[in-house]
Design a protein around this motif. Sequence first.
Motif, PDB file in Angstrom:
ATOM      1  N   PRO A 275       0.779  -1.055  -0.150  1.00 12.24           N
ATOM      2  CA  PRO A 275       0.125  -0.195  -0.074  1.00 12.24           C
ATOM      3  C   PRO A 275       0.928   1.269   0.123  1.00 12.24           C
ATOM      4  N   CYS A 276       0.841   1.955  -1.066  1.00  8.83           N
ATOM      5  CA  CYS A 276       1.902   3.116  -1.417  1.00  8.83           C
ATOM      6  C   CYS A 276       1.045   4.168  -1.646  1.00  8.83           C
ATOM      7  N   ALA A 277      -0.247   4.644  -0.871  1.00 13.33           N
ATOM      8  CA  ALA A 277      -0.827   5.636  -1.295  1.00 13.33           C
ATOM      9  C   ALA A 277      -0.979   6.720  -0.388  1.00 13.33           C
ATOM     10  N   GLY A 278      -0.115   6.672   0.910  1.00 19.25           N
ATOM     11  CA  GLY A 278      -0.283   7.498   1.986  1.00 19.25           C
ATOM     12  C   GLY A 278       0.886   8.945   1.609  1.00 19.25           C
ATOM     13  N   VAL A 279       0.506   9.869   2.406  1.00 23.32           N
ATOM     14  CA  VAL A 279       1.382  11.173   2.216  1.00 23.32           C
ATOM     15  C   VAL A 279       2.556  11.235   3.166  1.00 23.32           C
TER      16      VAL A 279
ATOM     17  N   SER B 101       2.377  12.187   6.704  1.00 21.74           N
ATOM     18  CA  SER B 101       2.199  13.430   7.158  1.00 21.74           C
ATOM     19  C   SER B 101       3.226  13.525   8.378  1.00 21.74           C
ATOM     20  N   ARG B 102       3.642  12.560   9.023  1.00 20.64           N
ATOM     21  CA  ARG B 102       4.371  12.429  10.401  1.00 20.64           C
ATOM     22  C   ARG B 102       5.852  12.450  10.158  1.00 20.64           C
ATOM     23  N   SER B 103       6.119  12.240   8.905  1.00 17.57           N
ATOM     24  CA  SER B 103       7.657  12.136   8.662  1.00 17.57           C
ATOM     25  C   SER B 103       8.328  13.683   8.666  1.00 17.57           C
ATOM     26  N   GLY B 104       7.563  14.767   8.321  1.00 16.65           N
ATOM     27  CA  GLY B 104       8.048  15.960   8.138  1.00 16.65           C
ATOM     28  C   GLY B 104       8.964  16.320   6.826  1.00 16.65           C
ATOM     29  N   ALA B 105       8.646  15.337   5.837  1.00 23.32           N
ATOM     30  CA  ALA B 105       9.226  15.521   4.574  1.00 23.32           C
ATOM     31  C   ALA B 105       8.327  16.332   3.848  1.00 23.32           C
ATOM     32  N   SER B 106       8.787  16.699   2.668  1.00 25.09           N
ATOM     33  CA  SER B 106       8.102  17.550   1.557  1.00 25.09           C
ATOM     34  C   SER B 106       7.369  16.847   0.594  1.00 25.09           C
ATOM     35  N   LEU B 107       7.423  15.511   0.452  1.00 25.29           N
ATOM     36  CA  LEU B 107       6.964  14.720  -0.338  1.00 25.29           C
ATOM     37  C   LEU B 107       6.640  13.424   0.342  1.00 25.29           C
ATOM     38  N   PRO B 108       5.514  12.366  -0.277  1.00 28.93           N
ATOM     39  CA  PRO B 108       5.276  11.147   0.471  1.00 28.93           C
ATOM     40  C   PRO B 108       6.523  10.628   0.696  1.00 28.93           C
ATOM     41  N   LYS B 109       6.523  10.024   2.034  1.00 26.58           N
ATOM     42  CA  LYS B 109       7.755   9.444   2.533  1.00 26.58           C
ATOM     43  C   LYS B 109       8.660   8.152   1.716  1.00 26.58           C
ATOM     44  N   GLN B 110       7.446   7.550   1.076  1.00 29.37           N
ATOM     45  CA  GLN B 110       7.963   6.169   0.238  1.00 29.37           C
ATOM     46  C   GLN B 110       8.946   6.848  -0.744  1.00 29.37           C
ATOM     47  N   TYR B 111       8.740   8.185  -1.287  1.00 33.39           N
ATOM     48  CA  TYR B 111       9.875   8.752  -2.289  1.00 33.39           C
ATOM     49  C   TYR B 111      11.095   9.352  -1.730  1.00 33.39           C
ATOM     50  N   VAL B 112      11.054   9.375  -0.305  1.00 31.87           N
ATOM     51  CA  VAL B 112      12.350  10.102   0.294  1.00 31.87           C
ATOM     52  C   VAL B 112      13.248   9.266  -0.221  1.00 31.87           C
TER      53      VAL B 112
ATOM     54  N   PRO C  73      14.849   6.308  -3.765  1.00 28.84           N
ATOM     55  CA  PRO C  73      13.768   6.227  -2.831  1.00 28.84           C
ATOM     56  C   PRO C  73      13.550   5.205  -1.996  1.00 28.84           C
ATOM     57  N   MET C  74      12.828   5.486  -0.786  1.00 24.66           N
ATOM     58  CA  MET C  74      12.692   4.241   0.232  1.00 24.66           C
ATOM     59  C   MET C  74      12.032   3.101  -0.462  1.00 24.66           C
ATOM     60  N   VAL C  75      11.039   3.327  -1.179  1.00 24.61           N
ATOM     61  CA  VAL C  75      10.145   2.312  -1.711  1.00 24.61           C
ATOM     62  C   VAL C  75      10.912   1.402  -2.705  1.00 24.61           C
ATOM     63  N   ALA C  76      12.139   2.098  -3.247  1.00 24.36           N
ATOM     64  CA  ALA C  76      12.978   1.115  -4.089  1.00 24.36           C
ATOM     65  C   ALA C  76      13.871   0.201  -3.405  1.00 24.36           C
ATOM     66  N   HIS C  77      14.117   0.528  -2.208  1.00 23.66           N
ATOM     67  CA  HIS C  77      14.753  -0.514  -1.273  1.00 23.66           C
ATOM     68  C   HIS C  77      13.783  -1.704  -0.850  1.00 23.66           C
ATOM     69  N   THR C  78      12.608  -1.230  -0.628  1.00 23.03           N
ATOM     70  CA  THR C  78      11.711  -2.281  -0.201  1.00 23.03           C
ATOM     71  C   THR C  78      11.254  -3.273  -1.426  1.00 23.03           C
ATOM     72  N   LEU C  79      11.335  -2.664  -2.740  1.00 22.31           N
ATOM     73  CA  LEU C  79      10.812  -3.639  -3.764  1.00 22.31           C
ATOM     74  C   LEU C  79      12.169  -4.507  -4.230  1.00 22.31           C
ATOM     75  N   ALA C  80      13.220  -4.071  -3.967  1.00 22.87           N
ATOM     76  CA  ALA C  80      14.546  -4.878  -4.237  1.00 22.87           C
ATOM     77  C   ALA C  80      14.348  -6.029  -3.324  1.00 22.87           C
ATOM     78  N   ALA C  81      14.370  -5.517  -1.954  1.00 24.11           N
ATOM     79  CA  ALA C  81      14.349  -7.062  -1.215  1.00 24.11           C
ATOM     80  C   ALA C  81      13.231  -7.880  -1.346  1.00 24.11           C
ATOM     81  N   LEU C  82      11.970  -7.512  -1.894  1.00 20.79           N
ATOM     82  CA  LEU C  82      10.853  -8.376  -2.209  1.00 20.79           C
ATOM     83  C   LEU C  82      11.243  -9.264  -3.379  1.00 20.79           C
ATOM     84  N   ALA C  83      11.852  -8.431  -4.202  1.00 20.93           N
ATOM     85  CA  ALA C  83      12.213  -8.981  -5.891  1.00 20.93           C
ATOM     86  C   ALA C  83      13.267 -10.051  -5.420  1.00 20.93           C
ATOM     87  N   ALA C  84      14.017  -9.990  -4.350  1.00 22.76           N
ATOM     88  CA  ALA C  84      14.878 -11.099  -4.026  1.00 22.76           C
ATOM     89  C   ALA C  84      14.546 -12.416  -3.552  1.00 22.76           C
TER      90      ALA C  84
END
Length: 238
Positions: A14-18, A20-31, A37-48
């Motif tokens: 689920p990657c639709a959140g914003v 808001s608690r992270s203090g980042a200027s964009l959705p935290k999955q893209y920081v 981007p954070m989500v890229a690390h997550t996806l790489a682990a799952l792909a393995a």
Amino acid sequence: MSHPTSPRCYALLPCAGVGSRSGASLPKQYVEIGGQPMVAHTLAALAAVPRIAASLVVLSPDDDRFEALVPGFEGLRGWVCRRGGATRADTVAGGLAELLERGASADDWVLVHDAARCLVRPEWVERLIDACLPDAVGGLLAQPVADTLKRAEGGRVAETLPRADKWAAQTPQMFRIGMLRDALSAADSAVTDDASAIELAGHRPLLVEGDAANLKVTWPSDFTLAERVLAARQKGLA
């Protein structure tokens, strides 16, 4: 899509959140953490994880960042849809519907994982799959609580809670697609994890010990910690 005799395993992010608690200027999955981007690390682990047939990223309908920030993800084992909802539960429900439309079976397994848990390791996911495949319900990665727990009232301690039987829930959380779909449909959409919906349906999910490093990047200080862990891994120190 033809189905083998044994159920398949799919990952759902689920990657639709914003964030808001992270203090980042964009959705935290893209920081960016460690240059990606954070989500890229997550996806790489799952792909393995070879037993995961495909990973589905469920985005907000108005998300216009993912393909540019995570180029080359889509393919035979990388799927994207824009069916995110107002709550995490709504987003997961939309992702489950997408999996079924793409040929998954209600008896197949889904591993729902927070994109913000970008330090997940393939071996932890494998441990969860090994534990859940023979189980009638499924389960989740979790950690026994080590800290003393306090219940607060008005910014002060109201009481100390026993921690002997307390576990901190993590992800992935692994259940049958059909069971989770039905549980989410019957539950209040405010449930904060998938195991909660399964519990409300009368089931008792299996607790599979995870790892303290499988933290959910939520607060500003978490980004610094995640950077340090990734840097240590790149040097072979973690």
